[in-house]
Design a protein around this motif. Sequence first.
Motif, PDB file in Angstrom:
ATOM      1  N   THR A 182      14.405   1.126  -6.662  1.00  0.00           N
ATOM      2  CA  THR A 182      14.779   1.637  -7.977  1.00  0.00           C
ATOM      3  C   THR A 182      13.562   2.154  -8.742  1.00  0.00           C
ATOM      4  OG1 THR A 182      14.728  -0.631  -8.784  1.00  0.00           O
ATOM      5  CG2 THR A 182      16.875   0.290  -8.284  1.00  0.00           C
ATOM      6  N   ASN A 183      12.410   1.533  -8.513  1.00  0.00           N
ATOM      7  CA  ASN A 183      11.183   1.958  -9.186  1.00  0.00           C
ATOM      8  C   ASN A 183       9.993   1.805  -8.253  1.00  0.00           C
ATOM      9  OD1 ASN A 183      12.961   0.685 -11.513  1.00  0.00           O
ATOM     10  ND2 ASN A 183      11.678   2.279 -12.409  1.00  0.00           N
ATOM     11  N   VAL A 184       9.043   2.726  -8.384  1.00  0.00           N
ATOM     12  CA  VAL A 184       7.759   2.645  -7.696  1.00  0.00           C
ATOM     13  C   VAL A 184       6.688   2.868  -8.750  1.00  0.00           C
ATOM     14  CG1 VAL A 184       6.237   3.674  -5.972  1.00  0.00           C
ATOM     15  CG2 VAL A 184       8.698   3.495  -5.503  1.00  0.00           C
ATOM     16  N   TYR A 185       5.743   1.927  -8.831  1.00  0.00           N
ATOM     17  CA  TYR A 185       4.647   2.019  -9.790  1.00  0.00           C
ATOM     18  C   TYR A 185       3.338   2.147  -9.009  1.00  0.00           C
ATOM     19  CZ  TYR A 185       8.065   0.159 -13.075  1.00  0.00           C
ATOM     20  OH  TYR A 185       9.180  -0.037 -13.841  1.00  0.00           O
ATOM     21  N   PHE A 186       2.623   3.238  -9.225  1.00  0.00           N
ATOM     22  CA  PHE A 186       1.312   3.428  -8.626  1.00  0.00           C
ATOM     23  C   PHE A 186       0.299   2.739  -9.537  1.00  0.00           C
ATOM     24  CE2 PHE A 186       3.892   6.682  -6.769  1.00  0.00           C
ATOM     25  CZ  PHE A 186       3.434   6.779  -5.470  1.00  0.00           C
ATOM     26  N   ILE A 187      -0.397   1.753  -9.012  1.00  0.00           N
ATOM     27  CA  ILE A 187      -1.327   0.958  -9.808  1.00  0.00           C
ATOM     28  C   ILE A 187      -2.644   1.708  -9.970  1.00  0.00           C
ATOM     29  CG2 ILE A 187      -2.628  -1.203  -9.912  1.00  0.00           C
ATOM     30  CD1 ILE A 187      -0.295  -2.491  -8.391  1.00  0.00           C
ATOM     31  N   PRO A 196      -5.261   1.886  -2.169  1.00  0.00           N
ATOM     32  CA  PRO A 196      -4.581   1.623  -3.435  1.00  0.00           C
ATOM     33  C   PRO A 196      -3.375   0.703  -3.222  1.00  0.00           C
ATOM     34  CG  PRO A 196      -4.827   3.989  -3.021  1.00  0.00           C
ATOM     35  CD  PRO A 196      -5.214   3.282  -1.776  1.00  0.00           C
ATOM     36  N   SER A 197      -2.794   0.285  -4.317  1.00  0.00           N
ATOM     37  CA  SER A 197      -1.601  -0.561  -4.257  1.00  0.00           C
ATOM     38  C   SER A 197      -0.488   0.046  -5.094  1.00  0.00           C
ATOM     39  CB  SER A 197      -1.906  -1.962  -4.795  1.00  0.00           C
ATOM     40  OG  SER A 197      -2.864  -2.611  -3.995  1.00  0.00           O
ATOM     41  N   ILE A 198       0.727  -0.293  -4.722  1.00  0.00           N
ATOM     42  CA  ILE A 198       1.903   0.094  -5.490  1.00  0.00           C
ATOM     43  C   ILE A 198       2.781  -1.129  -5.677  1.00  0.00           C
ATOM     44  CG2 ILE A 198       1.962   2.524  -4.793  1.00  0.00           C
ATOM     45  CD1 ILE A 198       4.090   1.772  -2.703  1.00  0.00           C
ATOM     46  N   VAL A 199       3.588  -1.078  -6.706  1.00  0.00           N
ATOM     47  CA  VAL A 199       4.635  -2.069  -6.925  1.00  0.00           C
ATOM     48  C   VAL A 199       5.946  -1.357  -6.658  1.00  0.00           C
ATOM     49  CG1 VAL A 199       5.842  -3.431  -8.674  1.00  0.00           C
ATOM     50  CG2 VAL A 199       3.344  -3.441  -8.587  1.00  0.00           C
ATOM     51  N   VAL A 200       6.738  -1.897  -5.740  1.00  0.00           N
ATOM     52  CA  VAL A 200       8.040  -1.329  -5.409  1.00  0.00           C
ATOM     53  C   VAL A 200       9.100  -2.328  -5.836  1.00  0.00           C
ATOM     54  CG1 VAL A 200       9.552  -0.497  -3.566  1.00  0.00           C
ATOM     55  CG2 VAL A 200       7.092  -0.038  -3.469  1.00  0.00           C
ATOM     56  N   VAL A 201      10.081  -1.860  -6.610  1.00  0.00           N
ATOM     57  CA  VAL A 201      11.143  -2.730  -7.111  1.00  0.00           C
ATOM     58  C   VAL A 201      12.471  -2.324  -6.494  1.00  0.00           C
ATOM     59  CG1 VAL A 201      12.377  -3.514  -9.172  1.00  0.00           C
ATOM     60  CG2 VAL A 201       9.911  -3.066  -9.288  1.00  0.00           C
ATOM     61  N   PRO A 232       0.851  -1.189   0.000  1.00  0.00           N
ATOM     62  CA  PRO A 232       0.000   0.000   0.000  1.00  0.00           C
ATOM     63  C   PRO A 232       0.892   1.246   0.000  1.00  0.00           C
ATOM     64  CG  PRO A 232       0.161  -0.859   2.221  1.00  0.00           C
ATOM     65  CD  PRO A 232       0.941  -1.800   1.329  1.00  0.00           C
ATOM     66  N   PRO A 233       0.456   2.345  -0.595  1.00  0.00           N
ATOM     67  CA  PRO A 233       1.293   3.555  -0.643  1.00  0.00           C
ATOM     68  C   PRO A 233       1.186   4.398   0.628  1.00  0.00           C
ATOM     69  CG  PRO A 233      -0.700   3.919  -1.884  1.00  0.00           C
ATOM     70  CD  PRO A 233      -0.748   2.493  -1.402  1.00  0.00           C
ATOM     71  N   VAL A 286      12.441   5.886  -9.386  1.00  0.00           N
ATOM     72  CA  VAL A 286      11.692   6.479 -10.487  1.00  0.00           C
ATOM     73  C   VAL A 286      10.227   6.128 -10.241  1.00  0.00           C
ATOM     74  CG1 VAL A 286      11.292   6.415 -12.973  1.00  0.00           C
ATOM     75  CG2 VAL A 286      13.627   6.244 -12.075  1.00  0.00           C
ATOM     76  N   TYR A 287       9.366   7.128 -10.294  1.00  0.00           N
ATOM     77  CA  TYR A 287       7.943   6.926 -10.034  1.00  0.00           C
ATOM     78  C   TYR A 287       7.171   6.901 -11.350  1.00  0.00           C
ATOM     79  CZ  TYR A 287       9.194   8.035  -5.240  1.00  0.00           C
ATOM     80  OH  TYR A 287       9.770   8.026  -3.997  1.00  0.00           O
ATOM     81  N   ARG A 288       6.270   5.912 -11.471  1.00  0.00           N
ATOM     82  CA  ARG A 288       5.446   5.778 -12.671  1.00  0.00           C
ATOM     83  C   ARG A 288       4.070   5.255 -12.261  1.00  0.00           C
ATOM     84  NH1 ARG A 288      10.497   3.247 -14.832  1.00  0.00           N
ATOM     85  NH2 ARG A 288      11.302   4.697 -16.358  1.00  0.00           N
TER      86      ARG A 288
END
Length: 156
Positions: free
Chosen positions: A105-110, A128-133, A88-89, A143-145
């Motif tokens: 290295t990366n965070v993706y807001f789903i 909400p959910s995020i993917v954190v790499v 969760p963010p 990098v946020y996307r």
Amino acid sequence: MATDKWATPQYVFDYLNERFGPFDMDAAAADDTAKCEDYFTLEDAALTQPWFGRVFVNPPYGNIGPWVNKAEEETKAGRADLVLMLLPPRTDQRWWQEGVTVSATNVYFIKGRIAFELPGKSNCSFEPSIVVVFSGRFPAGPVYRTMEIPKPARVV
């Protein structure tokens, strides 16, 4: 009774596995919901075991900090090539401020919400959910996307 042991829907895992995998292990699984052949359950004490390869993690949301620390540790040590976490963010939390914003290295807001699974049930997430790499490369910050995970077509 409330639980934080909701399983990742298969379509979500499949999309992430295709995009970031193939994953070698699931570090926060249950015997009946493991997404990889190699996995750790809570009883296996995943936070004390070495992780390897490309790791998928959907940790219990009640105590995320140690899982973020473990992802950092395993990628920095070179044991894990990549750790992908479904989280969760919660940007007000220490694990976000001192872990994700420093070592990811990366965070993706789903876009949208994921309907996590509990045996016999399906329920939309309350947040909400995020993917954190974490990949072992150490940028000046992630990098946020945004990311859209396609939902499977409904069978009529």
